[in-house]
Design a protein around this motif. Structure first.
Motif: not given
Length: 245
Positions: A19-28, A118-121
């Motif tokens: 879920x997190x990776x799909x939301x990011x839609x960019x390399x983590x 970037x992403x916070x979760x």
């Protein structure tokens, strides 16, 4: 306490990371974990090749963590408020730990740790008994010692509100956008002893005097069936760091 966390707290499913990776839609590639504990979430993210820096103020927790995660996971003994703000990460996350952070400047500090775009979760959730009759029996015994054992919303959001904390605060933050909330449903069956072990890691029980806590657990063991079904749904909140001009 660190041993009890490791033994009785459940881990996190692969669906959460997907879920997190799909939301990011960019390399983590890099991630910072706040309040890593014994590393239940650390293992999930590190297993996908993400360079995780796991932080926690408790050395005993980090000792348990280091024994169970890949050797390339970096650890820092520090509370969120004491972290250096000189480095940014593709992802910053907190697994059932965000409520321990200081609300003052929480989101400005968080934003300074996340790369623009970037992403916070934050993710977690209570473990509750699935059977209403067993729930009522436990509540009756528990009420002689504590009123409730869950954590009320830090910002007072009602339990039936569509958006829960910390999504409510993220929506009001000037540093984050595209706030989403999602739930992963989970059910487990535990022995009564393991259910009591899980309760022993919850703050409402930890603050009781030792004698009272032991008495409460003995009484609960007396009324619980041999095994109990529990609900352990994970509520995740995701947000994207505003891109800087």
């Amino acid at each position: 306490m660190a041993h009890a966390y490791e033994r009785f707290r459940p881990g996190y499913p692969p669906e959460l990371l997907d879920m997190v990776l799909a939301y990011a839609a960019r390399p983590i590639r890099t991630a910072l974990e706040i309040g890593a504990g014994t590393g239940k979430a650390t293992r999930l993210f590190a297993a996908r090749g993400i360079a995780v820096t796991a932080t926690d103020p408790d050395e005993a927790m980090l000792t348990e963590l280091r024994e169970r995660v890949p050797t390339d996971v970096r650890t820092i003994r520090a509370a969120f408020e004491d972290l250096s703000l000189g480095k940014r990460y593709d992802l910053v996350y907190a697994a059932a730990a965000l409520h321990w952070t200081n609300p003052e400047d929480r989101w400005s500090r968080m934003a300074s740790l996340v790369e623009p775009g970037g992403v916070f979760t934050s993710f977690g959730g209570p473990i509750t008994l699935a059977d209403p009759a067993v729930t009522e029996t436990v509540r009756a015994v528990r009420s002689r010692f504590i009123d409730r054992d869950d954590i009320a919303s830090p910002d007072g959001t009602p339990e039936d509100a569509e958006m829960q904390w910390p999504g409510t605060e993220l929506q009001q933050s000037e540093w984050f956008t595209d706030v989403r909330q999602a739930v992963i449903e989970r059910r487990f069956t535990l022995t009564a002893a393991d259910y009591i072990g899980q309760l022993s890691t919850i703050s409402a029980y930890l603050v009781l005097p030792d004698a009272e806590r032991e008495q409460l657990f003995r009484r609960l063991m007396h009324v619980l069936p041999e095994s109990v079904e529990i609900t352990a749904d994970i509520t995740a909140h995701l947000a994207r760091r505003h891109r800087e001009p």
